[in-house]
Structure formats: C-alpha cells, structure tokens
Design a protein around this motif. Sequence first.
Motif, PDB file in Angstrom:
ATOM      1  N   ILE A 140       0.834  -1.213   0.000  1.00  0.00           N
ATOM      2  CA  ILE A 140       0.000   0.000   0.000  1.00  0.00           C
ATOM      3  C   ILE A 140       0.865   1.259   0.000  1.00  0.00           C
ATOM      4  N   PHE A 141       1.897   1.277   0.855  1.00  0.00           N
ATOM      5  CA  PHE A 141       2.744   2.467   0.942  1.00  0.00           C
ATOM      6  C   PHE A 141       3.536   2.683  -0.352  1.00  0.00           C
ATOM      7  N   THR A 142       3.946   1.593  -0.999  1.00  0.00           N
ATOM      8  CA  THR A 142       4.676   1.713  -2.262  1.00  0.00           C
ATOM      9  C   THR A 142       3.786   2.288  -3.356  1.00  0.00           C
ATOM     10  N   ILE A 143       2.527   1.869  -3.398  1.00  0.00           N
ATOM     11  CA  ILE A 143       1.574   2.410  -4.385  1.00  0.00           C
ATOM     12  C   ILE A 143       1.399   3.910  -4.185  1.00  0.00           C
ATOM     13  N   ILE A 144       1.271   4.332  -2.914  1.00  0.00           N
ATOM     14  CA  ILE A 144       1.098   5.759  -2.618  1.00  0.00           C
ATOM     15  C   ILE A 144       2.319   6.558  -3.060  1.00  0.00           C
ATOM     16  N   VAL A 145       3.511   6.112  -2.645  1.00  0.00           N
ATOM     17  CA  VAL A 145       4.743   6.854  -2.949  1.00  0.00           C
ATOM     18  C   VAL A 145       5.033   6.836  -4.442  1.00  0.00           C
ATOM     19  N   GLU A 165       8.623   2.436 -14.367  1.00  0.00           N
ATOM     20  CA  GLU A 165       9.530   1.529 -13.658  1.00  0.00           C
ATOM     21  C   GLU A 165      10.361   2.283 -12.636  1.00  0.00           C
ATOM     22  N   SER A 166      10.857   3.450 -13.038  1.00  0.00           N
ATOM     23  CA  SER A 166      11.692   4.245 -12.142  1.00  0.00           C
ATOM     24  C   SER A 166      10.903   4.693 -10.914  1.00  0.00           C
ATOM     25  N   ALA A 167       9.658   5.107 -11.132  1.00  0.00           N
ATOM     26  CA  ALA A 167       8.811   5.550 -10.014  1.00  0.00           C
ATOM     27  C   ALA A 167       8.533   4.399  -9.057  1.00  0.00           C
ATOM     28  N   ILE A 168       8.211   3.222  -9.595  1.00  0.00           N
ATOM     29  CA  ILE A 168       7.910   2.057  -8.747  1.00  0.00           C
ATOM     30  C   ILE A 168       9.149   1.612  -7.985  1.00  0.00           C
ATOM     31  N   ARG A 169      10.282   1.542  -8.685  1.00  0.00           N
ATOM     32  CA  ARG A 169      11.513   1.065  -8.049  1.00  0.00           C
ATOM     33  C   ARG A 169      11.937   1.976  -6.900  1.00  0.00           C
ATOM     34  N   HIS A 170      11.952   3.277  -7.149  1.00  0.00           N
ATOM     35  CA  HIS A 170      12.396   4.197  -6.093  1.00  0.00           C
ATOM     36  C   HIS A 170      11.366   4.321  -4.979  1.00  0.00           C
ATOM     37  N   GLY A 171      10.088   4.211  -5.340  1.00  0.00           N
ATOM     38  CA  GLY A 171       9.058   4.205  -4.304  1.00  0.00           C
ATOM     39  C   GLY A 171       9.198   2.997  -3.399  1.00  0.00           C
ATOM     40  N   THR A 214       7.871  16.355  -2.428  1.00  0.00           N
ATOM     41  CA  THR A 214       6.652  16.996  -1.884  1.00  0.00           C
ATOM     42  C   THR A 214       6.632  16.944  -0.355  1.00  0.00           C
ATOM     43  N   HIS A 215       5.967  17.911   0.247  1.00  0.00           N
ATOM     44  CA  HIS A 215       5.870  17.986   1.711  1.00  0.00           C
ATOM     45  C   HIS A 215       5.100  16.787   2.274  1.00  0.00           C
ATOM     46  N   PHE A 216       4.106  16.330   1.517  1.00  0.00           N
ATOM     47  CA  PHE A 216       3.319  15.186   1.979  1.00  0.00           C
ATOM     48  C   PHE A 216       4.206  13.973   2.208  1.00  0.00           C
ATOM     49  N   LEU A 217       5.114  13.678   1.254  1.00  0.00           N
ATOM     50  CA  LEU A 217       5.956  12.493   1.381  1.00  0.00           C
ATOM     51  C   LEU A 217       6.996  12.637   2.497  1.00  0.00           C
ATOM     52  N   VAL A 218       7.417  13.860   2.769  1.00  0.00           N
ATOM     53  CA  VAL A 218       8.351  14.065   3.895  1.00  0.00           C
ATOM     54  C   VAL A 218       7.671  13.649   5.197  1.00  0.00           C
ATOM     55  N   VAL A 219       6.435  14.125   5.398  1.00  0.00           N
ATOM     56  CA  VAL A 219       5.673  13.756   6.599  1.00  0.00           C
ATOM     57  C   VAL A 219       5.353  12.263   6.582  1.00  0.00           C
ATOM     58  N   PHE A 220       5.046  11.737   5.411  1.00  0.00           N
ATOM     59  CA  PHE A 220       4.715  10.323   5.257  1.00  0.00           C
ATOM     60  C   PHE A 220       5.893   9.448   5.687  1.00  0.00           C
ATOM     61  N   PHE A 221       7.077   9.751   5.187  1.00  0.00           N
ATOM     62  CA  PHE A 221       8.262   8.961   5.552  1.00  0.00           C
ATOM     63  C   PHE A 221       8.620   9.132   7.023  1.00  0.00           C
ATOM     64  N   PHE A 222       8.358  10.325   7.559  1.00  0.00           N
ATOM     65  CA  PHE A 222       8.571  10.537   8.993  1.00  0.00           C
ATOM     66  C   PHE A 222       7.692   9.585   9.807  1.00  0.00           C
TER      67      PHE A 222
END
Length: 497
Positions: A283-288, A313-319, A341-349
């Motif tokens: 789920i988290f990989t799909i979002i990122v 492919e690049s987006a999926i791999r790095h996500g 994006t700010h959303f992903l910074v908070v998400f990874f936090f």
Amino acid sequence: MKLNYKIIFYFLGSLLLFNGGFMLLSALVSLICQDGVTLKLFFSGLIPIMVGSIVMLINKNHKKEMNKREGYIVVTFGWIVMALSGTLPYVLTHSIPGFTDAFFETMSGYTTTGASILHDIEAMPEGVLFWRSLTHWIGGMGIIVLAIAILPLLGIGGMQLFAAEAPGPSADKLHPRITDTAKRLWLIYFGYTVAETLFLWLAGMTFFDAINHALATLSTGGFSTKNASVAYWNHQPIIQYIIILFMFLAGTNFVLSYFAFKGRVQKVLQDEEFKLYCWFILIFTIIVSGIIYFRADLALSTIEHPMVWGKAESAIRHGLFQVLTIITTTGFVSADYTLWTHFLVVFFFGLMFLGGSAGSTSGGVKVVRHLIMIKNGFMEFKRSLHPNAVLPVRYNQRAVAGDIVFNVLAFFILYMLSFIIGALVFSMLGINFESAVGLSASSLGNVGPALGNFGPVTNYAALPGIGKWWCSFLMLLGRLELFTVFILMTPFFWRNR
C-alpha cells in the motif's frame, strides 16, 4: 540475592575477545587491499584481545549460574563495551580522530542505525570501511545472541541473555535449546549475506562493494562504501532490486525464513504479522510511487533520467526502495526523498515509527506491536458494547495473554515519551523543530537518515558533541527495545534481595 559480578566481567571479557577477532579480520582485508593501515588495524584487534583475556583470567573462578538481573547488565554493558572497544580502528588509523565522533560512528554501526559523521566515505581505507560494515553485521542479529551460541563452550547457559536481548511480544522458538535456536538463526543470517554478496557481485558491483553492502543490508544498517549510498548505482536498476529483495527478507522474522527452508511455507503465509508487513509495503509503495510518477517535475528529476528504464519503472523502483529502506530501518538512500513533496516528507517521517517484524534485524516499534494495539483497540469497542463478555485479543488464532497486551501498550507509551524527550533535548541544543524531531525518531528507531539539516543526503557531522552522545544513547535505547536499558535505571534493580 547478590549480583554475580565475576560472571558479568567474565562474559564482558569474552565479548572483547570476540570483537578483537573481527578487528583482525579487518586487518586481513587491509593487507589484501594494501591500504596502508594494516599494522594499525592489527594492534586495534590485539588490544581488546589482550584486555579481554586478562579480564577472563581474573574472573575464571565464577559461579556458572546467571540470573535475569545479571543478564540485563551483560546485555546493556556488553553493547557499551563493544562500542567503546570498537572505536580503536577509527582512532588508531586516524580515520576519525575525535573520540566522540568515533564512538558515535561505532554505536551507529552496532545498533544498525547507519547514521554517519563522515564527509568523504570513499577516501577511507578499505580495511576501516570493512570494519565499519562489520559493526553493522555483528549488531544485526545481536552480539549477545551470537555469544549464546558459543556459551556452552564456556560452561554457561544463555536463556536469561536471550530474554534480555529479545524482549518483544513473540517468543517463538525453533528448538527447545536456546543455543540451537541462536545457531540456526545465525546460519540463515550468514547464508543470506553470502547469497546477496554473490548476487551483487554478478550484477556489476566490485566484490569489496558487494560484501560491504550485503553486510549492511542483512543487518538493516545502511552504511555504504559510496558517498552517494545506493544512488551511486541508479543507472544499474538490477543492483537496487537485489538490495530491495534482501531488505525485505531482513525485515521479516528470521524464524519464518527457517520454516520456509524446512518446506513449511503455509506457516509463513498464515502468519498475521508477515501478512500485515507485506500489505504495509504494498500500500505504501503504491502511494509513494504514484506521487513520484504524477509529480515527475519534483520527484523523478531528483533521481535519474526516467528514460533509463522508463518513467513508470523508475517511479515504482524508487518508491519501493525508499518505503522498504525506512520500514526495515536500513537507511540506504537512492534519492533525496525530502524533495518529493511535503506530503511524502511527513509520510516517511511516520514510517520511521513502524519498524519491521519481530525477530528481524530491523529497529522501530515492530509490526506485531502495531497489530496487537490495533486489535486491542477494536476489542475495546466490542467490550464497551458487551461489558460482560470475555473478548481476548487473538494473534495467529491464539489468545494473547493480558500481560503481553499490557507490555505492548507500555512499550509504545515509553517509546513515544522517549521520542518526545529526545526531540526536546535536541531543541535545547539549538536545533530547529524539523531536524530535532527527525533526529529523535531516526535515532530511537535506528533508521539512519533523518529530516531537515540531517536528511538522507547529508550526515550528522554538524551535530554538537553533546548531541552526538545523546544520539548514541537513543540508538542504544532503541536497539535494546527500551526495557533492557530503563530497568537498569531503577533503584530496586540494584537492591540485593
């Protein structure tokens, strides 16, 4: 009951011998690579071996029994002794001249945090880099668990040490004898390390880079031999996919790997923690990946040219890579996610508080604790509607004892309090809010990369000396899962009963 200090010192002496032996192995690598520090690394190993031998000799006439109190002392002080002696290769080779910085790097290694103060990793001698990776590998499965496997040779039983080293809610054993359990876990751990080394080597890494990254991956540590970390191989996606696979395996319960090798795959697939772990990653990989793909102006441009293997492919791999490296607390970097994006910074936090599976080399809270807390939360709703009903929390189709549920809740409360206090101390040192909370979450969760001024493409060198010592304490606290360290701070622990 009085503490058996002789057995404590005897065991700490044996740990020094063990540590010195691995330093000599680093000296051998230095000799093969001819990096000019072989003699210094040799003396680095010789010193702890001599000190350890003397300590063991002085305390050889000890009682063979070890109770729980002594187990807790040996585990906590064992890690501190290992970290203190582990600074010798850095200090004697002048790779890290300051003791504070050397201790920080060593504690970060043993706790598999992966935070570093080094500016130019590629300028380091090969023998020192190998030692740096070895500290990860030793700490990954737990230096104490390894020692349990050899304790019968010393005439000491190790059950108390295992309980102190692995205080999580799961006590699944592979074998009734704890020493055999430790041996089986280490055999799997070693096998995975060899396999990843070969795969990375065949995929295009040098053998030296391959073995160092294998040591860091299986331990979920994250020390790299390159300044850019795994981003150095962004043009070779197959290398990143290999690391992704072994990060996933390192973040799962090693007991499940044992069952899989024994052909009991159904037991693996039915494990609730493993299923939730897989769902989280998916789920988290799909979002990122979705955000990276659709916000290519902010994300893919910071990684590589998307035409290398295609934008999707690049987006999926790095996500997938960044989700796994944070959930498993490995800390490798394929890109600067703070620009996504700010959303992903908070998400990874938020992901820094998740952690891998219990029985893995990951840090963090652990998936099984989140699972038990979620189930207990739903049960509280049901108990409100049916106050007279007996509604136990169930895990893997078995009722979870009430004391385990309370243990999980107490752990989470202590974890969050430790995080808040950790961030407050960093703020008192003049560190801004984003960096302070990132440092606290990353150190306590043994993640490595933080936020703000200490993000994935920077290091911890700018931290003041007190901040580095505080970071080291949080790393140890998180690695030993709070209780093992906190219990030593209580007055009743030291009372003779």
